[in-house]
Design an enzyme around this catalytic site. Sequence first.
Site, PDB file in Angstrom:
ATOM      1  N   HIS A   1      -6.294  -7.271  -0.373  1.00 41.99           N
ATOM      2  CA  HIS A   1      -6.419  -5.841  -0.683  1.00 41.99           C
ATOM      3  C   HIS A   1      -5.623  -5.521  -1.950  1.00 41.99           C
ATOM      4  CE1 HIS A   1      -6.851  -6.243   3.749  1.00 41.99           C
ATOM      5  NE2 HIS A   1      -7.870  -5.432   3.535  1.00 41.99           N
TER       6      HIS A   1
ATOM      7  N   HIS B   1       0.812  -1.231   0.000  1.00 40.44           N
ATOM      8  CA  HIS B   1       0.000   0.000   0.000  1.00 40.44           C
ATOM      9  C   HIS B   1       0.844   1.278   0.000  1.00 40.44           C
ATOM     10  CE1 HIS B   1      -3.658  -2.222   0.444  1.00 40.44           C
ATOM     11  NE2 HIS B   1      -3.364  -2.677   1.649  1.00 40.44           N
TER      12      HIS B   1
ATOM     13  N   ASP C   1      -2.678 -10.794  -2.070  1.00 35.08           N
ATOM     14  CA  ASP C   1      -3.262 -10.194  -0.865  1.00 35.08           C
ATOM     15  C   ASP C   1      -4.713  -9.803  -1.167  1.00 35.08           C
ATOM     16  OD1 ASP C   1      -2.084  -8.619   1.836  1.00 35.08           O
ATOM     17  OD2 ASP C   1      -3.860  -7.680   0.951  1.00 35.08           O
TER      18      ASP C   1
ATOM     19  N   ASP D   1      -4.496 -12.746   3.553  1.00 35.07           N
ATOM     20  CA  ASP D   1      -5.754 -12.283   4.135  1.00 35.07           C
ATOM     21  C   ASP D   1      -6.971 -12.574   3.257  1.00 35.07           C
ATOM     22  OD1 ASP D   1      -4.664 -10.448   2.396  1.00 35.07           O
ATOM     23  OD2 ASP D   1      -4.721  -8.753   3.788  1.00 35.07           O
TER      24      ASP D   1
END
Length: 309
Positions: free
Chosen positions: A165, A126, A163, A246
């Site tokens: 996200h 991120h 991931d 995740d």
Amino acid sequence: MSVLLLTHLACLRHDPGPGHPESPERLRALLRALDTEEFALLIRAEAPLATREQLGRVHPEAHISAMLDDRPGEGERFAVDADTILSEGSAEAALRAAGAAIAAVDAVCSGEIRHAFAATRPPGHHAEPVQAMGFCLFCNAAVAARHAQAVHGLKRIGIVDFDVHHGNGTQACFVDDPNVFYGSSHQWPLYPGTGAESETGVGNIVNVGLPPGADGAAFRAAWADRILPALDVFAPELIIISAGFDAHARDPLAQIRAREADFAWLTQELCLIADRRCAGRVVSLLEGGYDLDGLALSAAAHLRVMMQH
Ligand SMILES: [Zn+2]
């Protein structure tokens, strides 16, 4: 086949505070799962510190300085945003996480090791060039890719990100760079809000959104039908994996229903493309994963495939 495992105790000293999901306990749980006879053949090494020059291939000096030069004192915390917190140990942890990514590239480019895994935190995908966010301080995958190009003379780098996200930071680093492929599956919609399938960069980016509740079959289909064929055609000289776990069904931050076997399947598929395209060179970097058992079991499954491959 030998796999290099890079980690460092300093990565346990980045402490975003009580109740924060990106906790030191994540890395402890992961390393405990690897502390068995099955994983005795891992080649273990301490993650070195990244240099400012290495970080500077991705991040401007102002960002590097903001992360490293004004460190919180003992017991103090600075909030970059509501989620992204610096503690006394954060600067060294972030330098070890980026340093592990660089050392992993060096190892697989030396030809002595084919696969390397960085068990480090904070995560990186991120972090944009000038903005830490989403628990991430430096974009470790991007730093690794630029290092491979600058030092090892590789041109085409494939970064894949499973991931749950979207890796807005990694995408931002390469959105106009046809020599770097970025492919991501992620829950959609979800934090950070980027990763629409219409975001394709200069034809080098493949984003696949999965609806909340999507199961392992949907996760596999996103990769088998969309991302893996594009990665194969891109013909990378190195594959870098942003390995967040995740998307696991147990994870508290998202609602995808993948399991260890799905991560193992994807790892195998990525290793097969690496065999075909780049002499097996795979660098895998830990990103998210917030259920301790889901994370530990999934990372073990990921490494088991890399060791057997
Ligand atoms: Zn994540």
